[in-house]
Motif scaffolding. Structure first.
Motif, short mmCIF file in Angstrom:
data_model
loop_
_atom_site.label_atom_id
_atom_site.label_comp_id
_atom_site.label_asym_id
_atom_site.label_seq_id
_atom_site.Cartn_x
_atom_site.Cartn_y
_atom_site.Cartn_z
N ARG A 69 33.92 36.78 46.74
CA ARG A 69 33.63 35.61 45.90
C ARG A 69 34.79 34.64 46.04
NH1 ARG A 69 33.11 38.40 41.59
NH2 ARG A 69 34.75 37.45 40.34
N VAL A 70 34.50 33.44 46.49
CA VAL A 70 35.58 32.51 46.82
C VAL A 70 35.39 31.14 46.17
CG1 VAL A 70 35.96 33.65 49.04
CG2 VAL A 70 34.52 31.61 48.94
N THR A 121 40.94 30.59 46.15
CA THR A 121 41.05 31.91 45.53
C THR A 121 39.93 32.78 46.06
OG1 THR A 121 39.64 31.44 43.61
CG2 THR A 121 41.99 30.93 43.39
N ALA A 122 40.17 34.08 46.05
CA ALA A 122 39.14 35.02 46.51
C ALA A 122 39.27 36.29 45.69
CB ALA A 122 39.32 35.33 47.99
N VAL A 123 38.13 36.87 45.38
CA VAL A 123 38.12 38.22 44.83
C VAL A 123 37.62 39.15 45.94
CG1 VAL A 123 37.20 39.77 43.07
CG2 VAL A 123 37.70 37.37 42.51
N GLY A 131 38.04 44.43 43.51
CA GLY A 131 38.59 43.67 42.40
C GLY A 131 39.99 43.12 42.58
N HIS A 172 42.48 40.30 43.27
CA HIS A 172 42.40 38.84 43.22
C HIS A 172 43.40 38.24 44.20
CE1 HIS A 172 40.00 37.66 39.50
NE2 HIS A 172 39.79 38.93 39.67
N ALA A 173 42.99 37.16 44.86
CA ALA A 173 43.86 36.55 45.86
C ALA A 173 43.91 35.04 45.72
CB ALA A 173 43.38 36.92 47.27
N GLN A 221 39.39 32.12 38.92
CA GLN A 221 38.61 33.35 38.88
C GLN A 221 39.41 34.35 38.06
OE1 GLN A 221 35.94 34.39 42.16
NE2 GLN A 221 37.35 33.37 43.54
N TYR A 232 39.49 44.78 33.89
CA TYR A 232 38.99 46.09 34.29
C TYR A 232 39.46 47.18 33.32
CZ TYR A 232 38.24 43.52 38.64
OH TYR A 232 37.86 42.59 39.56
N ARG A 254 43.32 39.99 35.20
CA ARG A 254 43.74 39.39 36.47
C ARG A 254 43.21 37.96 36.52
NH1 ARG A 254 42.20 44.51 40.50
NH2 ARG A 254 43.48 46.01 39.35
N THR A 261 43.42 34.12 38.83
CA THR A 261 43.81 33.41 40.04
C THR A 261 43.25 32.00 39.90
OG1 THR A 261 43.25 35.49 41.10
CG2 THR A 261 43.89 33.70 42.54
N THR A 288 43.39 27.60 41.27
CA THR A 288 43.92 26.51 42.07
C THR A 288 43.92 25.25 41.21
OG1 THR A 288 41.79 25.76 42.96
CG2 THR A 288 42.94 27.47 44.19
#
Lengths: 356, 356
Positions: free
Chosen positions: A223-224, A246-248, A252, A254-255, B227, B231, B242, B244, B246
């Protein structure tokens, strides 16, 4: 300490299965990357040699072949006509993104293994056609993510798997460079969407942290979101002089990612877990230093004498000679293309995009 | 080198206007932050003293006052009734977010200056009411962003203004900590949205890099995405174990942020420009080290003997004694509340949120 052994065997080629044999390469696309990086790196390999150079113009191919002492040269048209097919076993494709496909299709017809630069194409649809072509011809198609055979990256993966940072929680990756200082031409292909694809900063640079995180975590983004903008006139035709995402990832994690073709040269990948963090810094521009930090414990290392391209070519040749599957294969590269398309879609629509 | 002078006067109090006078503080909210950090820091100031402790229960206030040798103690109810008003000049509010407002309103009625912890409230609406109350009472309301008087952060701002990194292009900020290890209670207020507000990781931690970037760049975020996910069972009531995000700042700087209350302790703020980068690492947990990197030039420093809370209290007292405007004022803190609300809205809707 308990993770010292990972650092003791830092540069070990844990993937190596053979030291016998040679794969002869035809190199397609004679930009600075091929000429200044790939050819010298291949000379240092155990299992590879350069036997043919291919460029759009046969004159250019012949000139570079003479300079680099490569026995054969031909044009792209000659290649597509099957010329010199007995002189090489595999094709390395380093043309602009949009021109990869034709070479993959011909290589598949000619029963040649393919090592194709990343991103593997300019669009998802083209990447799908390339995967199909390689499968149809039953040839190995590897996408050239050289970070997968960079020792620091492999050790980062080992450390994550060994629990060195506890449970991985979040990732940050950056890849920035001043492309107009590196290549002093506002009309270069990386700034031309017909040649590069969806854009430039995420496709050419952001793909490094996004993909390296896939490799280290063993998980894919699902998911981005992204925000992108171009300001400088040289970037008028691409949407992402500056890009932030961002990306998941599956599971799970997170990035957050930043990538720009118009800033100071800097690269980083940090993975923070419940009990420590791993940092690759610098990360992506042919130098890669790994640091592990835990409570009261910090250790870092880099494989100083290792050329990432030498590792990558020997890995690919090892797999071809042993008839073992390549990693990353075309499907892996295709997934990155879907992620890149999703990022650009999100930047345009302003909405989160799920990958299914 | 040309930027060395910024490092030569690294810890200078460039904001100081007076060394005369004393501001007597009533401290509200006697958690570990006030007791272990604020009280000892105030003892080291030039311009401040602690004259009153306030807690919900007068017994607790009296116990801590005796332990810390503070002359007066009272309950929150006594404070709202105007007790001991002649014993203090200003109020420092360090209760859970949702309880700030009532103390600001009473302080405004009593004509007391206010230093209020960040985030200034649990919601935008409450923050608006607080700004209104302070304006109505014509009292200074400062939001306690201690990074604004951290020397490394001020020098980072100086360096950006001096062009040390060229044109700022992108920002990355992280703030992570293991809140359940720091405070061993799954029912703590930071995990209770009634007390904390929209969530925990962005409001309590992410606000540091987001706000510090505002200060260093002199620009505010205008378009955000996020995002978030929870958990662990302890985070069941908040959306952002968590998180994240932008953000695009006024002027076009792109930023990416990560924040989590459930990972290894780590903080960073990096600002990359066209000609260099500034890194604060560690950044936000009472230690702050600044590094400037340019081509062939790297220099770093930290203000080792400086206590951030001492600086903050002396700055606030300096402004109160000189009758000069405070920074960050309530409007500045309110803008952060709008950013935090926008981040949570984006995480829920999946859409980019613009701040107008």
């Amino acid at each position: 300490m308990e993770f010292d052994d990972v650092f003791d065997s830092f540069a070990e080629r844990d993937w190596q299965t053979t030291t016998e044999g040679t794969v002869r390469f035809a190199l397609v696309g004679l930009g600075w990357w091929t000429v200044d990086e790939a050819i010298p790196a291949i000379r240092e390999t155990d299992l590879c040699e350069v036997s043919v150079l291919i460029s759009r113009s046969v004159e250019k191919a012949e000139r570079y072949a003479e300079e680099a002492d490569v026995p054969h040269a031909m044009s792209g048209d000659d290649f597509h006509d099957g010329a010199l097919a007995e002189q090489y076993d595999a094709v390395y494709i380093a043309t602009p993104n949009a021109y990869h496909r034709a070479y993959v299709e011909t290589a598949a017809d000619l029963d040649k293994a393919v090592l194709c630069e990343k991103p593997m194409a300019e669009s998802v649809e083209t990447a799908e056609a390339m995967v199909e072509a390689a499968e149809g011809g039953d040839v190995p198609l590897m996408v050239a993510y050289r970070m997968h055979t960079e020792p620091a990256v492999r050790r980062a993966r080992d450390l994550v798997q060994a629990g060195a940072i506890g449970e991985p929680v979040q990732v940050y990756g950056n890849n920035s460079q001043p492309i107009l200082s590196l290549i002093d031409d506002p009309n270069q292909w990386r700034l031309d969407p017909d040649a590069s694809g969806y854009g430039t900063s995420m496709m050419d640079l952001g793909i490094y942290p996004i993909n390296t995180a896939r490799f280290v975590l063993g998980a894919d983004p699902v998911r981005v979101q992204a925000q992108m903008a171009s300001y400088d006139e040289a970037f008028a035709d691409v949407p992402d002089e500056r890009s932030t995402a961002t990306a998941v990832y599956e599971g799970g994690v997170h990035a957050a990612f930043t990538a720009t073709q118009n800033a100071y040269d800097d690269t980083e990948l940090t993975i923070t877990g419940t009990e420590g963090k791993l940092t690759l810094s610098p990360a992506f521009h042919m130098e890669c230093r790994l640091e592990l930090d835990r409570e009261g414990y910090s250790v870092s290392a880099e494989a100083e004498d290792v050329n990432e391209m030498t590792e990558e070519f020997d890995y690919f040749a090892d797999r071809v000679l042993s008839d073992e599957p390549v990693y990353a294969d075309g499907e892996h590269g295709l997934y990155d293309m879907r992620v890149l398309a999703a990022l650009h879609e999100s930047a345009e629509s302003g909405e989160t995009v799920a990958l299914d």
